[in-house]
Design an enzyme around this catalytic site. Sequence first.
Site, mmCIF file in Angstrom:
data_model
loop_
_atom_site.group_PDB
_atom_site.id
_atom_site.type_symbol
_atom_site.label_atom_id
_atom_site.label_comp_id
_atom_site.label_asym_id
_atom_site.label_seq_id
_atom_site.Cartn_x
_atom_site.Cartn_y
_atom_site.Cartn_z
ATOM 1 N N HIS A 54 -25.814 -36.379 -3.985
ATOM 2 C CA HIS A 54 -24.458 -36.828 -4.451
ATOM 3 C C HIS A 54 -23.995 -36.319 -5.059
ATOM 4 O O HIS A 54 -23.024 -36.441 -6.008
ATOM 5 C CB HIS A 54 -25.642 -38.059 -5.737
ATOM 6 C CG HIS A 54 -26.920 -39.026 -4.188
ATOM 7 N ND1 HIS A 54 -26.078 -40.069 -3.712
ATOM 8 C CD2 HIS A 54 -27.523 -39.365 -4.445
ATOM 9 C CE1 HIS A 54 -27.127 -40.668 -3.710
ATOM 10 N NE2 HIS A 54 -27.599 -40.448 -3.363
ATOM 11 N N ASN A 127 -28.216 -47.163 -2.893
ATOM 12 C CA ASN A 127 -27.703 -46.257 -1.605
ATOM 13 C C ASN A 127 -26.663 -48.316 -1.387
ATOM 14 O O ASN A 127 -26.564 -48.798 -1.537
ATOM 15 C CB ASN A 127 -28.418 -46.283 -0.778
ATOM 16 C CG ASN A 127 -28.546 -44.787 -0.851
ATOM 17 O OD1 ASN A 127 -27.749 -43.661 -1.457
ATOM 18 N ND2 ASN A 127 -29.544 -43.863 -0.421
ATOM 19 N N TYR A 337 -35.050 -37.392 -10.933
ATOM 20 C CA TYR A 337 -33.474 -37.618 -11.126
ATOM 21 C C TYR A 337 -33.504 -37.347 -12.657
ATOM 22 O O TYR A 337 -32.239 -36.289 -13.110
ATOM 23 C CB TYR A 337 -33.351 -39.264 -11.249
ATOM 24 C CG TYR A 337 -33.307 -39.838 -9.712
ATOM 25 C CD1 TYR A 337 -33.608 -39.685 -8.853
ATOM 26 C CD2 TYR A 337 -31.776 -40.350 -9.978
ATOM 27 C CE1 TYR A 337 -33.305 -40.104 -7.089
ATOM 28 C CE2 TYR A 337 -30.922 -40.321 -8.642
ATOM 29 C CZ TYR A 337 -31.868 -40.323 -7.450
ATOM 30 O OH TYR A 337 -31.677 -40.450 -6.069
#
Length: 487
Positions: A54, A127, A337
């Site tokens: 990303h 997404n 993350y």
Amino acid sequence: MSKRVLTTESGAPVADNQNSASAGVGGPLLIQDQQLLEKLARFNRERIPERVVHARGSGAYGHFEVTDDVTDYTFADFLGTVGKRTEVFVRFSTVADSLGGADAVRDPRGFAVKFYTEEGNYDLVGNNTPVFFIKDPIKFPDFIHSQKRDPFTGKQEPDNVWDFWAHSPEATHQVTWLMGDRGIPASYRHMDGFGSHTYQWTNAKGEAFFVKYHFKTDQGIRCLTGEQAAQIAGKDPNSHQTDLLQAIERGVHPSWTLYVQLMPAAEAANYRFNPFDLTKVWPHADYPLKRVGKLVLNRNPDNVFAEVEQAAFSPNNFVPGIGPSPDKMLQGRLFAYADAHRYRLGVNHTLLPVNSPKAVPGGAQNYGRDGFMALNPQGRHAKNYEPNSYDGPAETGRPLSAPLPVSGYTGNHEAPQHTKDDDFIQAGALYRLMSEDAKSRLVANIAGGLSQVSRNDVIEKNLAHFHAADPEYGKRVEEAVRALRED
């Protein structure tokens, strides 16, 4: 009106910003030139490590407004009143390419929403597809390595891409999405967004529901063919960024309607397939879409680096009334993350304006201290330990979400099998939903990549997946691959 005085980082006025200090006219430069050394040193450090995935992204601010009552399912405060608005920041992105890649490429798109709620930031990280390639996070680094640049050739290799998919039959559903008509959105405004994972909502009675999020674009779906995308990427690699920026600047504010699917927690164990499997969707006939609210983007960031590149999302950022599910991929991302942001941005990245909780009085209240770029907003008398006798912030004793039962032995287990668990059923169903023209484009897109693979055994393994999904699907891909390899 006089101009503001240019200063050094320490605030001293700069006398000359056009000529470096030298030992005489035309002589060597002096190490005592603070402005020169400071500018060059700072310039060398302007870039931070890009995201491994990303990396290429765009973002905007806006708001989310509740339009329908969902208090029977969650006690989340920002969803508690029809008409309530919450400020948001949304980041869109491609997945596989680097920061310098083009926008118009065949790739999933990240769709991450940060809700600045009065009870802290809630990050919904998803997404533009409702499924993903794998269902266990232990495979994630290998999957990404297979899709990124090869260590030797320095470019994406069809052999690597398709070899991983050949050994991961669960990817067949997402491959069918990716290679289909929606594999290249025309813009970020013209695509749907999904939470993708299964999450948990809990209501005021303590009843738990598993939930899937669907953001339906109000602009309508628009996509590009491979040929159109190649042409656009060559002319403007920043096409999606350009479109989003210019639309908002001219007052055209993109919006999405949020719907959810809700499954009572008690129904999960006996559902016909594993409802926590990220490679599968919940049929709408089983769990219809329920409207929740409207997401609107109406303000561009003032600085892309500060507000888009440094924006940090973590699916572990929940608020009361919302929590995780046993979705294995989600469980892995709860750690990964936030850890990625600590590496890229530093342990104090949550103090950056784009990441800081806006509606919480005084910002985040905890006992974290020090580290790179540390501030001390708590003041001189605040303690850095808990419990304490100095009126520091204290726990509430109220869980954010309902507890889930667990049982069994620790170990490396496969996911529990449900009666209709299968890697191919939903991929075949998706294929059969397509029009004849869409099927032809799907087959051509798959064959175009698979035909470039050098090993016949890898090709055969992938063809077996498409045959298992649907006999016609497999036959058409096989014939198209054979025709391209014979040319």
